[in-house]
Write a protein that holds these residues in place. Structure first.
Motif, short mmCIF file in Angstrom:
data_model
loop_
_atom_site.label_atom_id
_atom_site.label_comp_id
_atom_site.label_asym_id
_atom_site.label_seq_id
_atom_site.Cartn_x
_atom_site.Cartn_y
_atom_site.Cartn_z
N GLY A 164 0.81 -1.22 0.00
CA GLY A 164 0.00 0.00 0.00
C GLY A 164 0.84 1.26 0.00
N ARG A 165 2.13 1.14 0.33
CA ARG A 165 3.01 2.31 0.39
C ARG A 165 3.76 2.56 -0.91
NH1 ARG A 165 1.33 5.63 3.51
NH2 ARG A 165 3.32 6.70 3.54
N LEU A 166 3.60 1.67 -1.89
CA LEU A 166 4.44 1.76 -3.10
C LEU A 166 4.41 3.12 -3.76
CD1 LEU A 166 3.76 -1.74 -4.72
CD2 LEU A 166 5.87 -0.91 -3.69
N GLY A 167 3.23 3.74 -3.77
CA GLY A 167 3.11 5.03 -4.43
C GLY A 167 3.95 6.12 -3.78
N ARG A 191 -4.11 -3.24 3.63
CA ARG A 191 -3.33 -2.67 2.52
C ARG A 191 -3.91 -1.31 2.11
NH1 ARG A 191 -3.06 -6.16 -2.81
NH2 ARG A 191 -5.30 -5.82 -2.75
N ALA A 192 -5.25 -1.26 2.03
CA ALA A 192 -5.89 0.01 1.66
C ALA A 192 -5.61 1.07 2.73
CB ALA A 192 -7.38 -0.19 1.48
N LEU A 193 -5.64 0.66 4.01
CA LEU A 193 -5.36 1.61 5.09
C LEU A 193 -3.94 2.13 5.03
CD1 LEU A 193 -7.03 0.11 8.28
CD2 LEU A 193 -7.64 2.19 7.03
N ALA A 194 -3.01 1.23 4.65
CA ALA A 194 -1.60 1.62 4.61
C ALA A 194 -1.38 2.78 3.64
CB ALA A 194 -0.73 0.43 4.19
N GLN A 195 -2.28 2.93 2.68
CA GLN A 195 -2.14 4.05 1.74
C GLN A 195 -2.43 5.39 2.40
OE1 GLN A 195 -4.25 1.54 -1.68
NE2 GLN A 195 -3.93 3.65 -2.30
N ASP A 196 -2.97 5.36 3.61
CA ASP A 196 -3.39 6.56 4.29
C ASP A 196 -4.39 7.32 3.42
OD1 ASP A 196 -3.57 8.42 6.22
OD2 ASP A 196 -1.70 9.46 5.72
#
Lengths: 262, 265
Positions: free
Chosen positions: B103-106, B158-163
């Motif tokens: 989720g942090r890749l971006g 995973r979605a949460l990890a994107q903040d």
């Protein structure tokens, strides 16, 4: 009463079916008849074959020991280097040749490169490269690298085209870049098969290294060719036994590794 | 605030899949998108984060117009939009932790993610999210070792990890049993409440939608045919969305539900 028979889907007309069968057998008879067999020559050859089997049963590892071991060493070096370089180059070509991740022009370029590489048998490529770079292992290395790119590139491309698209979509939705998508979403899906295929290709490259040696591309094939030319069937037998042993060892090892990664 | 104005979509020169759709989602609101298969629900939410490019119309998240961004600029915006999928869409051969961190890749450079050198803060947060969805003990398991419900929880983490500022949820419960479905919906709902996140949830199960969302939008043939509170969803409305059928049993059974919440608590 209602009867049923499986309909002939391929050629529905019975007369056509009979005609086609007759034509096929006529061609077969004429074809076999046109092969000239010189029985005298076959008889002489049988004798030579007998001597060859004899040599194979009493292999002589010592007379040409230096040639044999340097040949084996050269072949193995050729195999290892060409497999490693081939794998590294097949990754970009394979990715480029996967329709679902590559833009059309790159796809077409990589596909045609792979198609050309696969359409030419190793021996033909080796003859050409020996003419270009002279006798020796360098021509052999290039030949096997080229063939490896075609082989692994095609299989990798097919593997990428069959991935689970949802995983790719999910990684794309996080804002990942193209390279990150390749690394995180696609690589884990294709890696086990890619490792298995790489070891399989290692096998093939060793066998091929023996064959292309015969046309001058170095390695154990050159030693084998010399022995046969000089009617030293016992030395040739020794070479063949070594090739068989090494191929068996590779096969066993690659089978074991493939099981281990999957 | 997500604002969708006159959104239209057709594939090549085919029929219009979405015909002039407009609605707004204020911050913190959970919207359920219902409608028959082929109504355009899935296309609709994919137009928001541009996994599918809309043909016409404007989509605006806060002050950014998502629909007019170039494909390189859209990556930056996707970071703020978490997505949860029907069949979880985890990378099966990676570990639970790696899936959450994806989720942090971006936010990371290629080399950092290639070498798995995630910032300490990301790792701390990932553990916190795994804890939140109840999977802290499974961090190093491979994703394909988990059950369906657990995998969907990883998808949520995973979605949460994107903040994220917005969640897009595509049929989160379609592959789950009824009990797990409720737990997953409840988890999504409570996370949205905690973080004041807005969400659009595509969902087949009408009673489940009515129970967990603030507002329902009914799509039929690419058009909005209903937009209102869950309790305004009458038999007439359901007929308008799905066609004629006996709808008397669709209302959720309240007694059952209370029992479940007690269990969960």
């Amino acid at each position: 009463m209602r009867t049923w028979q499986r309909p002939h889907y391929l050629v529905p007309d019975k007369r056509w079916r009979i005609a086609l069968w007759i034509a096929f057998f006529l061609y077969l008879i004429v074809g076999i008849g046109s092969i000239e067999v010189n029985w005298q020559r076959v008889y002489e050859g049988l004798e030579r074959g007998g001597r060859f089997i004899e040599g194979f049963l009493n292999p002589n590892f010592t007379r040409r020991a230096a040639d044999i071991y340097s040949g084996i060493y050269e072949s193995l070096t050729m195999t290892v280097t060409s497999t490693v370089v081939g794998i590294l180059l097949s990754i970009p070509f394979g990715m480029g040749a996967a329709r679902n991740i590559s833009p059309k022009p790159i796809y077409l370029f990589c596909r045609s490169f792979i198609a050309v590489s696969r359409s030419m048998q190793e021996v033909i490529v080796a003859i050409f490269l020996v003419a270009l770079f002279g006798f020796g292992a360098f021509a052999g290395f290039l030949t096997l690298t080229y063939a490896t790119i075609g082989f692994l590139g095609k299989l990798l491309a097919e593997e990428i085209e069959e991935i689970d698209k949802k995983q790719l979509e999910a990684i794309a939705s996080t804002g990942a870049s193209w390279l990150q998508r390749m690394h995180i979403a696609i690589w884990p899906q294709v890696m086990p098969r890619m490792i298995g295929l790489s070891f399989y290709r290692f096998d093939i490259n060793f066998r091929e290294s023996a064959v292309i040696g015969i046309v001058g591309a170095g390695g154990i094939g050159a030693t084998l060719n010399t022995s046969i030319d000089r009617y030293e069937y016992d030395s040739a037998g020794a070479v063949l036994i070594l090739i068989i042993l090494i191929v068996l060892a590779c096969e066993y090892l690659s089978g074991w590794i493939r099981k281990w990664v999957s | 605030m997500l604002k969708i104005e006159h959104l239209k979509k057709r594939y090549k020169s085919g029929p219009w899949v979405l015909k002039d759709i407009s609605f707004e989602v204020p911050d913190g609101e959970i919207v359920g998108l219902i409608g028959p298969s082929g109504a355009g629900k899935s296309t609709m939410i994919r137009c928001v984060n541009r996994l599918i490019d809309p043909s016409e119309g404007n989509i605006q998240l806060d002050d950014v117009s998502l629909s007019s961004l170039s494909s390189s600029k859209i990556r930056e915006q996707r970071r703020h939009i978490g997505m949860i999928f029907q069949e979880y869409a985890l990378v099966e051969r990676l570990s639970v932790m790696e899936n959450v961190l994806s989720g942090r890749l971006g936010y990371l450079s290629f080399w950092r993610s290639f070498l798995r050198r995630y910032p300490q803060e990301d790792i701390d947060n990932a553990f916190e999210y795994l804890d939140r969805v109840g999977l802290i003990d499974h961090a190093n398991k491979r994703a394909d070792e988990l059950s369906g419900g657990q995998r969907q929880r990883v998808g949520i983490a995973r979605a949460l990890a994107q903040d994220p500022r917005l969640l897009l949820v595509d049929e989160p419960t379609a592959s789950l049993d009824p009990k797990t479905s409720r737990q997953i919906m409840r988890l999504i709902q409570s996370i949205c409440r905690e973080k004041a996140l807005s969400a659009i949830i595509n969902i087949h199960d009408v009673p489940l939608a009515m129970q967990f969302v603030d507002r329902i939008i009914g799509l039929q043939g690419g058009e909005v045919v209903f937009d209102g509170k869950p309790d305004e969803l009458t038999e007439d409305v359901l007929t308008r969305i799905y066609g004629d059928e006996d709808w008397t049993d669709v209302k959720p059974d309240d007694e059952d539900d209370e029992q479940e919440s007690e269990e969960a608590a």
